[in-house]
Write an enzyme that holds these catalytic residues in place. Structure first.
Site, PDB file in Angstrom:
ATOM      1  N   CYS A  71      44.635 -36.781 -46.035  1.00 15.22           N
ATOM      2  CA  CYS A  71      45.983 -36.305 -46.360  1.00 15.22           C
ATOM      3  C   CYS A  71      45.899 -35.583 -47.699  1.00 15.22           C
ATOM      4  O   CYS A  71      45.697 -36.214 -48.740  1.00 15.22           O
ATOM      5  CB  CYS A  71      46.987 -37.456 -46.429  1.00 15.22           C
ATOM      6  SG  CYS A  71      48.664 -36.903 -46.833  1.00 15.22           S
ATOM      7  N   HIS A 148      43.461 -30.500 -36.452  1.00 11.01           N
ATOM      8  CA  HIS A 148      44.595 -29.582 -36.474  1.00 11.01           C
ATOM      9  C   HIS A 148      44.409 -28.493 -35.425  1.00 11.01           C
ATOM     10  O   HIS A 148      43.293 -28.030 -35.186  1.00 11.01           O
ATOM     11  CB  HIS A 148      44.727 -28.897 -37.834  1.00 11.01           C
ATOM     12  CG  HIS A 148      45.231 -29.792 -38.914  1.00 11.01           C
ATOM     13  ND1 HIS A 148      46.556 -29.830 -39.296  1.00 11.01           N
ATOM     14  CD2 HIS A 148      44.591 -30.700 -39.696  1.00 11.01           C
ATOM     15  CE1 HIS A 148      46.702 -30.713 -40.271  1.00 11.01           C
ATOM     16  NE2 HIS A 148      45.529 -31.252 -40.528  1.00 11.01           N
ATOM     17  N   GLU A 197      53.344 -33.276 -37.932  1.00 11.86           N
ATOM     18  CA  GLU A 197      52.250 -34.126 -38.374  1.00 11.86           C
ATOM     19  C   GLU A 197      52.056 -35.289 -37.416  1.00 11.86           C
ATOM     20  O   GLU A 197      53.006 -35.985 -37.054  1.00 11.86           O
ATOM     21  CB  GLU A 197      52.527 -34.636 -39.788  1.00 11.86           C
ATOM     22  CG  GLU A 197      51.322 -35.262 -40.443  1.00 11.86           C
ATOM     23  CD  GLU A 197      51.490 -35.410 -41.941  1.00 11.86           C
ATOM     24  OE1 GLU A 197      50.601 -36.027 -42.559  1.00 11.86           O
ATOM     25  OE2 GLU A 197      52.498 -34.928 -42.503  1.00 11.86           O
ATOM     26  N   CYS A 206      52.393 -30.372 -45.625  1.00 13.51           N
ATOM     27  CA  CYS A 206      51.193 -31.044 -45.132  1.00 13.51           C
ATOM     28  C   CYS A 206      50.001 -30.352 -45.766  1.00 13.51           C
ATOM     29  O   CYS A 206      49.713 -29.190 -45.453  1.00 13.51           O
ATOM     30  CB  CYS A 206      51.118 -30.978 -43.611  1.00 13.51           C
ATOM     31  SG  CYS A 206      49.619 -31.731 -42.918  1.00 13.51           S
ATOM     32  N   GLY A 209      47.290 -29.517 -43.313  1.00 11.73           N
ATOM     33  CA  GLY A 209      47.765 -28.424 -42.464  1.00 11.73           C
ATOM     34  C   GLY A 209      47.664 -27.079 -43.157  1.00 11.73           C
ATOM     35  O   GLY A 209      47.283 -26.070 -42.553  1.00 11.73           O
TER      36      GLY A 209
END
Length: 266
Positions: A71, A148, A197, A206, A209
């Site tokens: 994260c 992702h 997410e 994010c 992301g």
């Protein structure tokens, strides 16, 4: 703490151990009405490999109780909390973080593109996947510590991500589920991005992301590094060169300090 509105309960157990973190406890703490409330819960623990120069370990739990590997927004928050440059352990591998003026910079490691590193359920070209869901087609897949898929669209704000996001996240093509990104080009070094997410839903920001989408856009020749990525919560700057690691810079903020009785959430 939060990074661009993506918020975290951070439990610092580096010096004082806490009971085992269960999925039920995470869900209870993350509940915005009856708990503390957060997108992710972050647990800091002593390093499992201090001999390698790792300062401590960061574990990341989504609001649904699932544990994930990376994260980026949380890493910036933890850099701010730690207060000095360090290499820390995550489920996605060691990362380097460093406080800077206005936030933190994090070396997120090298992206991975092989289909089985995402992972996907079967082999395919991850640079232009021959799949689609309604108007979203031919995404790129990237693992930046977590999986992702990135769709490049004319208008990221016009995509009904609240309905398509959970469908794609739980598609059998993604055995570990997936984070869903829709990105639109805003300039030669600028992307607009929205993210569904995994385990958390629509989020103001994010970090992984932003990293994955910037890398995908650079690989497709849409932008040049460094890339400004504008999310609903604000901007991040992502730098990446082919064969190198991803550098992410952006803000992080402490919202408040508090305490709770563990038995209330066990």
């Amino acid at each position: 703490m939060h990074g661009l509105g993506n918020d975290f309960v951070v439990i610092d157990a580096r010096e004082h151990a806490v009971p085992p973190m269960t999925a039920a406890a995470v869900r209870a703490l993350a509940d915005r009405r009856t708990g503390v409330g957060c997108d992710q819960l972050i647990l800091l623990q002593p390093s499992e490999a201090p001999e390698a120069g790792h300062a401590f370990r960061m574990r990341i739990f989504n609001a649904d109780g699932s544990e994930v590997q990376a994260c980026g927004n949380a890493a910036r928050a933890v850099a701010l909390l730690h207060g000095e440059a360090a290499v820390i352990e995550t489920g996605g591998g060691p990362i380097r973080l460093e406080p800077i003026d206005g936030g933190a910079r994090v070396d997120m490691g090298a992206p991975r593109f092989d289909w089985d590193a995402i992972p996907l359920a079967y082999a395919m070209d991850t640079a232009a996947m021959p799949v689609g869901w309604d108007s979203l087609e031919n995404p790129m897949a990237v693992n930046v510590g977590n999986p992702h898929v990135i769709f490049f669209v004319d208008d990221a704000d016009g995509v009904p991500l609240e309905s398509l996001g959970p469908v794609i996240e739980h598609d059998p093509l993604f055995p570990e589920r997936v984070n869903v990104n829709v990105a639109s080009l805003a300039g030669k070094d600028h992307l607009r991005l929205r993210v569904w997410e995994r385990g958390a839903g629509l989020t103001p920001a994010c970090g992984t992301g932003a990293c994955a989408s910037a890398v995908a856009a650079i690989r497709r020749g849409l932008v040049a590094s460094p890339v400004r990525v504008s999310l609903p919560g604000g901007d991040l700057v992502i730098a990446w060169q082919q064969g190198g690691t991803i550098q992410m810079s952006g803000p992080a903020t402490t919202s408040f300090h508090g305490s709770f009785d563990w038995d209330d959430f066990a």
